[in-house]
Write a protein that holds these residues in place. Structure first.
Motif, PDB file in Angstrom:
ATOM      1  N   ARG A  28       7.608 -43.025  85.707  1.00  0.00           N
ATOM      2  CA  ARG A  28       7.167 -41.788  86.321  1.00  0.00           C
ATOM      3  C   ARG A  28       8.590 -41.390  87.623  1.00  0.00           C
ATOM      4  N   GLN A 106       4.574 -44.617  82.753  1.00  0.00           N
ATOM      5  CA  GLN A 106       3.623 -43.474  82.248  1.00  0.00           C
ATOM      6  C   GLN A 106       2.732 -44.822  80.498  1.00  0.00           C
ATOM      7  N   ASP A 190      10.812 -34.795  79.038  1.00  0.00           N
ATOM      8  CA  ASP A 190       9.767 -34.318  79.992  1.00  0.00           C
ATOM      9  C   ASP A 190      10.499 -32.950  80.409  1.00  0.00           C
ATOM     10  N   ASN A 208       4.053 -33.426  80.401  1.00  0.00           N
ATOM     11  CA  ASN A 208       3.925 -32.893  81.225  1.00  0.00           C
ATOM     12  C   ASN A 208       4.426 -32.301  82.318  1.00  0.00           C
ATOM     13  N   ASP A 229      -0.273 -34.835  78.181  1.00  0.00           N
ATOM     14  CA  ASP A 229      -0.487 -34.844  78.750  1.00  0.00           C
ATOM     15  C   ASP A 229      -0.506 -36.517  79.153  1.00  0.00           C
ATOM     16  N   TRP A 231      -1.082 -39.723  81.481  1.00  0.00           N
ATOM     17  CA  TRP A 231      -0.663 -40.323  83.255  1.00  0.00           C
ATOM     18  C   TRP A 231      -1.351 -41.564  82.748  1.00  0.00           C
TER      19      TRP A 231
END
Length: 231
Positions: A28, A106, A190, A208, A229, A231
């Motif tokens: 992230r 992630q 991304d 994402n 997606d 997370w």
């Protein structure tokens, strides 16, 4: 200076080739930006001239060339005085600290990466993050044998300087130096900055991204692109 570490990073074979971006996909945020913020926080007096020069720095940031020069300058100023050994020690320590905190990772991305490895695919992480820092994170997560193509420093008088900035089309040049040419099988990113890398893939995966960004990518890449997606 090439971004590629050594020929040992490039095993041969006719396996499927799968490319992963790093920041925003596997981890992230921006790992190297976080490293530099920590560096400035630990040596805050060197930030004072930057604060005084903020209006001029802001003006420089309004052009692409200016932003690149500003980036190089901020990195060199923030790392000034570190020799190669000292930089490696700090980057390794910071990388391990990032990898130790699961909130920085992630999980779904690492699940996908390990699934590709289990299937026998050739997995290559291709990133604008600096090589020593990215390698430290991957190694601390037990991914020592995952190939890495990353940005690199030159070390010399005054401290580290950016020698290879592995972003955009530069990623294609560095992959070619490893013998990896389009079309590769899958590419994950991304960012639309990676459209050159995504465009070389049989299957492009955007991670994402917002709807507007995905539609822009689909206008260029067509039905080859899909969105996930994680997370």
């Amino acid at each position: 200076m090439a971004c590629i570490a050594s020929p040992a990073d490039a095993p041969g074979g006719a396996r499927r080739v799968v490319l992963f971006d790093f920041d925003g996909v596997l981890v992230r945020g921006d790992s190297f930006t976080r490293f530099m913020r920590a560096r400035y926080a630990s040596a805050w007096p060197r930030a004072i001239p930057l604060l005084l020069a903020a209006p001029l720095l802001g003006l420089a940031a309004t052009t692409r060339r200016g932003r690149r020069a500003l980036e190089r300058g901020l990195v060199h100023w923030g790392l000034r005085g570190l020799d190669e050994r000292a930089y490696h020690a700090r980057a390794h320590a910071f990388g391990r600290s990032l990898a130790d905190d699961a909130r920085n990772l992630q999980r779904a991305a690492f699940t996908a990466l390990r699934r590709h490895r289990h299937a026998g695919d050739r997995v290559v992480v291709v990133t604008g993050c600096e090589h020593v820092l990215a390698r430290a994170i991957l190694d601390h997560l037990g991914l020592h044998d995952v190939e890495l193509v990353a940005s690199r420093f030159a070390h010399g008088g005054g401290g580290p300087r950016i020698a290879c900035r592995n972003v955009g089309r530069e990623k294609l040049r560095q992959l070619a130096a490893l013998g990896i040419e389009p079309t590769w099988d899958v590419a994950y990113s991304d960012s639309l900055v990676d459209l050159p890398m995504l465009g070389g893939a049989a299957e492009a995966v955007l991670v994402n991204v917002e709807t507007a960004g995905f539609e822009r990518a689909r206008a260029v890449l067509g039905e080859r692109v899909r969105r996930v997606d994680w997370w």
